[in-house]
Write a protein that holds these residues in place. Structure first.
Motif, short mmCIF file in Angstrom:
data_model
loop_
_atom_site.label_atom_id
_atom_site.label_comp_id
_atom_site.label_asym_id
_atom_site.label_seq_id
_atom_site.Cartn_x
_atom_site.Cartn_y
_atom_site.Cartn_z
N PHE A 185 0.85 -1.19 0.00
CA PHE A 185 0.00 0.00 0.00
C PHE A 185 0.89 1.24 0.00
O PHE A 185 1.98 1.24 0.57
CB PHE A 185 -0.93 -0.01 1.21
CG PHE A 185 -2.10 -0.96 1.04
CD1 PHE A 185 -3.38 -0.48 0.81
CD2 PHE A 185 -1.91 -2.34 1.09
CE1 PHE A 185 -4.45 -1.35 0.63
CE2 PHE A 185 -2.96 -3.21 0.91
CZ PHE A 185 -4.24 -2.72 0.68
N SER A 189 0.71 4.15 1.47
CA SER A 189 0.87 4.93 2.71
C SER A 189 0.24 4.17 3.86
O SER A 189 -0.57 3.25 3.66
CB SER A 189 0.21 6.30 2.58
OG SER A 189 -1.21 6.16 2.49
N GLU A 200 -1.93 5.43 5.89
CA GLU A 200 -3.36 5.76 5.87
C GLU A 200 -4.11 4.84 4.92
O GLU A 200 -5.20 4.34 5.23
CB GLU A 200 -3.56 7.22 5.47
CG GLU A 200 -3.10 8.24 6.50
CD GLU A 200 -1.59 8.43 6.54
OE1 GLU A 200 -1.09 9.06 7.49
OE2 GLU A 200 -0.90 7.93 5.63
N ALA A 201 -3.51 4.60 3.74
CA ALA A 201 -4.14 3.71 2.77
C ALA A 201 -4.20 2.27 3.28
O ALA A 201 -5.18 1.55 3.04
CB ALA A 201 -3.38 3.76 1.45
N SER A 261 -7.12 1.95 5.56
CA SER A 261 -8.41 2.30 4.98
C SER A 261 -9.29 1.07 4.77
O SER A 261 -8.84 0.05 4.23
CB SER A 261 -8.20 3.00 3.63
OG SER A 261 -9.44 3.30 3.03
N SER A 263 -7.13 8.43 11.82
CA SER A 263 -8.38 7.79 11.40
C SER A 263 -9.56 8.23 12.25
O SER A 263 -10.71 8.15 11.82
CB SER A 263 -8.25 6.26 11.49
OG SER A 263 -8.32 5.81 12.85
N ARG A 276 -1.34 -6.75 4.62
CA ARG A 276 -1.02 -5.46 4.02
C ARG A 276 0.36 -5.00 4.49
O ARG A 276 0.74 -5.26 5.64
CB ARG A 276 -2.07 -4.39 4.38
CG ARG A 276 -3.48 -4.73 3.89
CD ARG A 276 -4.46 -3.61 4.15
NE ARG A 276 -5.77 -3.91 3.59
CZ ARG A 276 -6.75 -3.03 3.42
NH1 ARG A 276 -6.57 -1.76 3.78
NH2 ARG A 276 -7.90 -3.39 2.89
#
Length: 234
Positions: A5, A7, A9-10, A13, A43, A213
């Motif tokens: 991913f 970032s 944050e991604a 998500s 988040s 991830r």
């Protein structure tokens, strides 16, 4: 399946939700997933239960989530260096399941191995055993402890290949492999990503089957804890 991913944050998500049970790797400030913790703060997720050996320090690591009041309960074995943790707990604002360190590690390992519970001598005859089943084996009493299977695990490793096979660096391994194994979804922050086949199989500390991830954080802060003493005459 692409596990990389762009970032932190991604990577979080669509995974992080209010009220989840989370596990976070690290020991003190060593081997903590700094970028993923920052993304978790951003988040805005609320009412989280966090499993971690400790809760960082004030203003860093899980201490950031305590400052924003996103954690409602900690499952931890050490809380001695976080004043906000202490304040919230003593004020009745934070729930705490205080767990012996070895028991906490085994709760996570057992969860990852599909073992729902185990017996240990640690805590027998203390408040740790209150409300738990006690059973005697060969004349010795043991307390039954339930394993932990967090909804999401946040992990720090040194190197990952694109399949998620992990290499940890020295003492930064600490709780991270157990946390990774236990999570229903495991998100890993690494300093380096290599192609599949670049890692010698004998170097792999945790196979990619446990990793869902991956995010690259090539320049983590890596704080270290310093002993603080009172100056002479103070």
């Amino acid at each position: 399946m692409n596990k990389i991913f762009p970032s932190a944050e991604a990577a979080l998500s669509g995974v992080i939700k209010d009220g989840q049970l989370l596990a976070v790797g690290g020991f003190g400030l060593c081997g903590i997933p700094e970028a993923l913790i920052d993304a978790l703060v951003a988040s805005g997720a609320q009412n989280l239960t966090a499993i971690s050996n400790n809760a960082g320090v004030d203003g860093f690591g899980l201490g950031k989530l305590l400052a924003t009041r996103q954690i409602k309960k900690m499952i931890a074995s050490y809380v001695g260096e976080n004043k906000e943790f202490e304040r919230q707990y003593l004020a009745g604002e934070l729930e705490l399941d205080f767990t012996p360190q070895g028991t906490l590690a085994e709760k996570l390992r057992a969860g990852g191995a599909g073992i729902p519970a185990f017996f240990t001598k640690t805590g027998v005859g203390t408040i740790v055993a209150d409300g738990k089943e006690i059973r005697e084996f060969d004349g010795v009493k043991y307390v039954m402890e339930r394993s932990l299977t967090p909804d999401v695990s946040l992990v720090k490793a040194y190197i990952a290949d694109k399949s998620g096979n992990l290499v940890f660096r020295k003492t930064a391994r600490n709780f991270n492999p157990n946390v990774a194994m236990a999570g229903k979804i495991t998100i890993v922050e690494v300093e380096k990503i290599v192609e599949i086949g670049e890692l010698d199989p004998d170097q792999v500390h945790l196979p990619g089957i446990y990793v869902h991830r991956i995010v690259l954080n090539a320049t983590p802060e890596k704080r270290i804890e310093q002993r603080t003493i009172t100056k002479a005459g103070a």
